[in-house]
Design a protein around this motif. Structure first.
Motif, PDB file in Angstrom:
ATOM      1  N   CYS A  98      39.445  40.644  45.333  1.00 27.95           N
ATOM      2  CA  CYS A  98      38.250  40.076  44.687  1.00 27.95           C
ATOM      3  C   CYS A  98      38.052  40.718  43.311  1.00 27.95           C
ATOM      4  O   CYS A  98      37.066  40.469  42.640  1.00 27.95           O
ATOM      5  N   HIS A 100      37.407  43.866  42.533  1.00 32.40           N
ATOM      6  CA  HIS A 100      36.315  44.837  42.407  1.00 32.40           C
ATOM      7  C   HIS A 100      36.753  46.125  41.707  1.00 32.40           C
ATOM      8  O   HIS A 100      35.908  46.877  41.223  1.00 32.40           O
ATOM      9  N   GLU A 135      30.462  45.399  49.261  1.00 35.11           N
ATOM     10  CA  GLU A 135      30.011  44.041  48.936  1.00 35.11           C
ATOM     11  C   GLU A 135      30.677  43.036  49.863  1.00 35.11           C
ATOM     12  O   GLU A 135      30.053  42.093  50.328  1.00 35.11           O
ATOM     13  N   GLU A 136      31.975  43.248  50.136  1.00 34.58           N
ATOM     14  CA  GLU A 136      32.724  42.264  50.934  1.00 34.58           C
ATOM     15  C   GLU A 136      32.221  42.197  52.368  1.00 34.58           C
ATOM     16  O   GLU A 136      32.283  41.148  52.999  1.00 34.58           O
ATOM     17  N   HIS A 397      40.219  35.880  46.923  1.00 33.15           N
ATOM     18  CA  HIS A 397      40.696  36.622  48.104  1.00 33.15           C
ATOM     19  C   HIS A 397      42.136  36.234  48.468  1.00 33.15           C
ATOM     20  O   HIS A 397      42.424  35.893  49.622  1.00 33.15           O
TER      21      HIS A 397
HETATM   22 ZN   LIG Z   1      34.978  38.818  47.537  1.00 29.62          ZN
END
Ligand SMILES: [Zn+2]
Ligand SMILES: [Zn+2]
Length: 467
Positions: A98, A100, A135-136, A397
């Motif tokens: 993602c 991050h 967050e995920e 993803h």
């Molecule tokens: Zn994500």
């Protein structure tokens, strides 16, 4: 940006890409960032509201206070070699699918630029670079919002890697995630079936009940489940324990809570029908996102000043390889709020990289899916934006996204995000009417339904499923 910062930021992002960690276990990533910011003169606090892998790095003093929301958690099943345009696992269990590792690093870059600016201007103002874990999965920011981390913050700013560059608008869904565990009695399924009470039957009846409820739900709502314990592998045993994991989503917290209450009633009914006992284990929850049009305008102004990322022929050639192994681009991928649809679609067809700024009209539309930035947006006026970090057609993803995570294209998105976050913060420090107007809008939006975190007070931050 200063060349030294670019090199150091690249080293941090690549280091975090090399050490992908799951939600609430981002010990390496958190320490790497916290240590770096401490070295740069920030006052760093770790272990925020009981979350070991959260940090706040502070610079400056007095009002206004601006928070930058960084992230650094990764995803399971996505280990992938860098820069290879075909699926080639690198042996790691996790991968940054993602982006991050870019997200958190962009916020650090912004923090450095703002620090230099505050030093030069010698004005009042505080910048908080926040390391927000999970967050995920796990809803890290929801706990931070619930437990008062943003109480003295005036504005929160966030960004997210994407395949386009745009200012975020509209909302995202509220979500509650909970486990339903059923307890019955084991017996020989052929010899003594009358002595058994099946927990698996209860799970199946609950799922059937929920599937009948679907017909009587608003079309904006979503419910999905996974059977996480079917009771065992022997059909000749009446299953004594079984568990199903539910996500329940709607467009506001109150509607999400109401839908969750209906699901609980169905679970109770399933337990009654099967003479089993039912327990609910609350896992996590997220609020919908409140847009803030005043801040959307501010960030758009910053992009107009900062301009788009500039790419080299090598960047285009690199991205082209990934566009070819990505999803085909279609016009229906473009959100309804986009005003330059034709220009964008031409760009999507003809270029591997987004080179036109995507303009959105202000929108209240709720996109399907949830983010813990939602909870922050309920306690402080919040703006988010995207910068293109990878080729058009890169699925979220995915291994393709992981593979592009260390590229020059990805790193250029970090520097651009840092520049825009810094520019927006400087404008707020210079002209505090931005805050007044953003807060005015925020207060109107929250007047009828003030923030009520969907996570009950007694639920502590935990690894998803560990409840
Ligand atoms: Zn994500
Ligand atoms: Zn993400």
């Amino acid at each position: 940006m200063k060349k030294t910062y670019e090199e150091e930021l690249k080293a941090i992002a690549c280091d975090i890409w090399d050490h992908p960690e799951p939600a609430f276990q981002e010990f390496y990533s958190c320490k790497r960032q916290a240590d770096y910011l401490r070295d740069k003169g920030f006052e760093v606090t770790e272990n925020i509201v009981g979350i070991e892998t959260a940090y706040i790095a502070k610079y400056g003093s007095g009002k206004p206070v601006i928070a930058l929301l960084g992230e650094y958690d990764a995803l399971y099943g996505l280990g992938q070699e860098a820069n290879v345009p075909k699926k080639r696992p690198n042996g790691q269990e996790m991968g940054h699918g993602c982006g991050h590792h870019l997200l958190g690093t962009g916020c650090i870059g912004a923090g450095l630029l703002i620090k230099d600016w505050l030093d030069k201007k010698k004005c009042s103002g505080t910048i908080l670079v926040m390391g927000c874990p999970a967050e995920e999965a796990g809803s890290g920011k929801a706990y931070m919002a619930r437990d008062g981390v943003f109480d003295n913050v005036d504005i929160a700013l966030a960004w997210h890697p994407s395949d386009i560059t745009q200012v975020g608008t509209g909302s995202s869904q509220s979500c509650i995630a909970a486990y339903f565990r059923f307890f019955g009695k084991a017996s020989h399924a052929a010899g003594d079936p009358e002595l058994g009470r099946s927990a698996l039957d209860a799970v199946e009846l609950m799922d059937i009940g929920v599937n009948y409820m679907r017909e009587h739900m608003p079309s904006t709502d979503r419910v999905h489940y996974a059977i996480t314990n079917a009771g065992g592998k022997s059909p000749n045993v009446v299953q004594a324990e079984a568990e199903v994991y539910y996500f329940i989503r709607s467009i506001t917290n109150s509607r999400c809570q109401a839908l969750y209450d209906r699901v609980i009633n169905i679970a109770k009914g399933a337990a009654l029908m099967t003479e089993t006992r039912m327990e609910i284990h609350f896992d996590e929850a997220l609020s919908n996102t409140l847009p803030n049009y005043v801040l959307e305008d501010l960030v758009e102004q910053c992009f107009d000043e900062a301009g788009m990322v500039e790419y080299t022929p090598e960047d285009f050639a690199y991205a082209q390889q990934f566009k070819e192994v990505g999803e085909p681009v279609t016009k229906d991928m473009i959100a309804a709020s986009v005003t330059n649809k034709d220009e964008l679609f031409e760009n999507m067809k003809n270029s591997p990289l987004n080179t036109v700024f995507v303009r959105n009209k202000h929108s209240e539309d709720c996109s399907m899916g949830s983010t813990d930035v939602g909870d922050v947006s309920w306690v402080v006026p919040t703006a988010t934006f995207n910068v293109a970090s990878y080729s058009y057609g890169t699925p979220g993803h995915s291994w393709q996204l992981v593979a592009q995570g260390k590229s020059d294209v990805a790193m250029k998105s970090v520097y651009k995000a840092a520049e825009v976050l810094a520019l927006a913060s400087e404008k707020i420090f210079e002209d505090q009417t931005w805050i007044e107007r953003a807060k005015d809008e925020f207060e109107k939006r929250t007047a009828d339904e003030p923030y009520k975190c969907l996570i009950p007070k007694n639920v502590k931050p935990h690894v998803s499923g560990d409840c």
